[in-house]
Write a protein that holds these residues in place. Structure first.
Motif, PDB file in Angstrom:
ATOM      1  N   GLY A   1       0.819  -1.206   0.000  1.00  0.00           N
ATOM      2  CA  GLY A   1       0.000   0.000   0.000  1.00  0.00           C
ATOM      3  C   GLY A   1       0.855   1.259   0.000  1.00  0.00           C
ATOM      4  N   GLN A   2       2.125   1.113  -0.335  1.00  0.00           N
ATOM      5  CA  GLN A   2       3.086   2.220  -0.304  1.00  0.00           C
ATOM      6  C   GLN A   2       3.835   2.309  -1.627  1.00  0.00           C
ATOM      7  OE1 GLN A   2       3.451   4.258   2.365  1.00  0.00           O
ATOM      8  NE2 GLN A   2       1.955   3.079   3.554  1.00  0.00           N
ATOM      9  N   TYR A   3       4.530   3.414  -1.801  1.00  0.00           N
ATOM     10  CA  TYR A   3       5.469   3.548  -2.910  1.00  0.00           C
ATOM     11  C   TYR A   3       6.644   2.617  -2.617  1.00  0.00           C
ATOM     12  CZ  TYR A   3       8.859   5.546  -6.107  1.00  0.00           C
ATOM     13  OH  TYR A   3       9.792   5.703  -7.101  1.00  0.00           O
ATOM     14  N   CYS A   4       7.132   1.914  -3.614  1.00  0.00           N
ATOM     15  CA  CYS A   4       8.226   0.965  -3.407  1.00  0.00           C
ATOM     16  C   CYS A   4       9.364   1.236  -4.379  1.00  0.00           C
ATOM     17  CB  CYS A   4       7.730  -0.471  -3.604  1.00  0.00           C
ATOM     18  SG  CYS A   4       6.535  -0.965  -2.347  1.00  0.00           S
ATOM     19  N   VAL A   5      10.564   0.916  -3.936  1.00  0.00           N
ATOM     20  CA  VAL A   5      11.750   1.075  -4.772  1.00  0.00           C
ATOM     21  C   VAL A   5      12.459  -0.265  -4.888  1.00  0.00           C
ATOM     22  CG1 VAL A   5      12.053   3.518  -4.212  1.00  0.00           C
ATOM     23  CG2 VAL A   5      13.211   1.781  -2.829  1.00  0.00           C
ATOM     24  N   THR A   6      13.195  -0.428  -5.962  1.00  0.00           N
ATOM     25  CA  THR A   6      13.977  -1.640  -6.174  1.00  0.00           C
ATOM     26  C   THR A   6      15.240  -1.549  -5.328  1.00  0.00           C
ATOM     27  OG1 THR A   6      13.169  -1.719  -8.449  1.00  0.00           O
ATOM     28  CG2 THR A   6      15.095  -3.089  -7.923  1.00  0.00           C
ATOM     29  N   ALA A   7      15.431  -2.527  -4.443  1.00  0.00           N
ATOM     30  CA  ALA A   7      16.640  -2.572  -3.613  1.00  0.00           C
ATOM     31  C   ALA A   7      17.707  -3.410  -4.289  1.00  0.00           C
ATOM     32  CB  ALA A   7      16.318  -3.146  -2.234  1.00  0.00           C
TER      33      ALA A   7
ATOM     34  N   VAL B   1      10.476  -9.759  -1.164  1.00  0.00           N
ATOM     35  CA  VAL B   1      11.063 -10.423  -2.325  1.00  0.00           C
ATOM     36  C   VAL B   1       9.909 -10.790  -3.244  1.00  0.00           C
ATOM     37  CG1 VAL B   1      12.343 -12.413  -3.196  1.00  0.00           C
ATOM     38  CG2 VAL B   1      13.063 -11.299  -1.062  1.00  0.00           C
ATOM     39  N   ILE B   2       9.985 -10.279  -4.464  1.00  0.00           N
ATOM     40  CA  ILE B   2       8.946 -10.540  -5.456  1.00  0.00           C
ATOM     41  C   ILE B   2       9.467 -11.601  -6.416  1.00  0.00           C
ATOM     42  CG2 ILE B   2       7.436  -9.528  -7.206  1.00  0.00           C
ATOM     43  CD1 ILE B   2       7.168  -8.293  -4.331  1.00  0.00           C
ATOM     44  N   GLY B   3       8.755 -12.705  -6.523  1.00  0.00           N
ATOM     45  CA  GLY B   3       9.093 -13.756  -7.469  1.00  0.00           C
ATOM     46  C   GLY B   3       8.304 -13.546  -8.743  1.00  0.00           C
ATOM     47  N   ILE B   4       8.983 -13.667  -9.879  1.00  0.00           N
ATOM     48  CA  ILE B   4       8.319 -13.430 -11.164  1.00  0.00           C
ATOM     49  C   ILE B   4       8.613 -14.574 -12.116  1.00  0.00           C
ATOM     50  CG2 ILE B   4       8.013 -11.818 -13.093  1.00  0.00           C
ATOM     51  CD1 ILE B   4       9.424  -9.710 -11.197  1.00  0.00           C
ATOM     52  N   ARG B   5       7.575 -15.102 -12.710  1.00  0.00           N
ATOM     53  CA  ARG B   5       7.706 -16.142 -13.736  1.00  0.00           C
ATOM     54  C   ARG B   5       7.309 -15.533 -15.068  1.00  0.00           C
ATOM     55  NH1 ARG B   5       7.597 -21.887 -14.156  1.00  0.00           N
ATOM     56  NH2 ARG B   5       6.618 -22.565 -16.092  1.00  0.00           N
TER      57      ARG B   5
ATOM     58  N   MET C   1      12.219  -5.496  -3.174  1.00  0.00           N
ATOM     59  CA  MET C   1      11.631  -4.157  -3.181  1.00  0.00           C
ATOM     60  C   MET C   1      11.496  -3.673  -1.740  1.00  0.00           C
ATOM     61  SD  MET C   1      11.067  -3.792  -6.479  1.00  0.00           S
ATOM     62  CE  MET C   1      10.007  -2.350  -6.611  1.00  0.00           C
ATOM     63  N   VAL C   2      11.591  -2.357  -1.541  1.00  0.00           N
ATOM     64  CA  VAL C   2      11.453  -1.771  -0.210  1.00  0.00           C
ATOM     65  C   VAL C   2      10.337  -0.730  -0.246  1.00  0.00           C
ATOM     66  CG1 VAL C   2      12.595  -0.421   1.601  1.00  0.00           C
ATOM     67  CG2 VAL C   2      13.878  -2.176   0.368  1.00  0.00           C
ATOM     68  N   ALA C   3       9.448  -0.811   0.738  1.00  0.00           N
ATOM     69  CA  ALA C   3       8.348   0.147   0.857  1.00  0.00           C
ATOM     70  C   ALA C   3       8.860   1.410   1.535  1.00  0.00           C
ATOM     71  CB  ALA C   3       7.207  -0.461   1.665  1.00  0.00           C
ATOM     72  N   LYS C   4       8.458   2.565   1.004  1.00  0.00           N
ATOM     73  CA  LYS C   4       8.892   3.865   1.533  1.00  0.00           C
ATOM     74  C   LYS C   4       7.685   4.693   1.967  1.00  0.00           C
ATOM     75  CE  LYS C   4      13.312   3.484   0.449  1.00  0.00           C
ATOM     76  NZ  LYS C   4      14.411   3.707   1.377  1.00  0.00           N
TER      77      LYS C   4
END
Length: 183
Positions: free
Chosen positions: A52-58, A90-94, A115-118
């Motif tokens: 529910g937040q803005y997220c950035v790629t860590a 951690v987002i898993g993507i297929r 990803m990290v929520a900010k």
């Protein structure tokens, strides 16, 4: 108002896109950089939906290109939250590609992106925990947990290793490298 825990299925995201000639590399296959861009977009969407937040790629933890993707194939990416920390996910993507003329589908890529929520001030903010209601989700969580532990251990180890030591100089002799130091 965000929930304290969410089912994995509440944050799953699926996108599909037809691969065009403008997405291809010099070899006529879909450019890996284009796929990476799509991976980052779907990871953002999945993480933001969960938190529910803005997220950035860590970090981009793993990207395994298994099979090439052809022009004209329909690429479908399926993302889910595999693991949560305090503010990280951690987002898993297929990634699958389908030949839309024959209906034949192939698994082309598996990726894991942290990803990290900010919050509004750019500080890490707490994300909801996960409700694991399928065995596959438990397995994904445990694998992500193990990958995270191994990554921390590797980072710690690399921070303390003296790569100038005679041991590592000797190690270089096993590889196709020639050392010509000028400093």
């Amino acid at each position: 108002m965000s929930k304290e825990f969410k089912h994995v299925s509440e944050s799953e995201v699926t996108i599909s896109e037809l691969m065009l000639p403008s997405h291809s590399n010099f070899n006529g296959k879909i450019h890996g950089g284009y796929i990476l861009s799509l991976l980052d977009q779907i990871a953002f969407a999945c993480a933001s939906k969960h938190s529910g937040q803005y997220c950035v790629t860590a970090s981009v933890d793993t990207v395994d290109f298994l099979r090439p993707i052809e022009i004209g194939e329909l690429v479908t990416m399926k993302a889910s939250v595999n693991y949560v920390g305090t503010s990280s996910m951690v987002i898993g993507i297929r990634v699958e590609a389908e030949n839309i003329q024959t209906g034949e589908s192939k698994h082309c890529n598996s990726s894991y992106i942290t990803m990290v929520a900010k919050d509004k001030n750019g500080k890490g903010t707490k994300v909801p925990g996960l409700i694991l209601s399928r065995r596959k989700s438990v397995l994904r969580f445990l694998k992500s947990m193990k990958r995270t532990q191994l990554k921390r251990k590797r980072d710690e180890e690399f921070h303390h290793i003296d790569f100038d030591s005679a041991e590592f100089q000797k190690e270089l002799e096993k590889y196709r490298v020639q050392v010509e130091l000028n400093d």
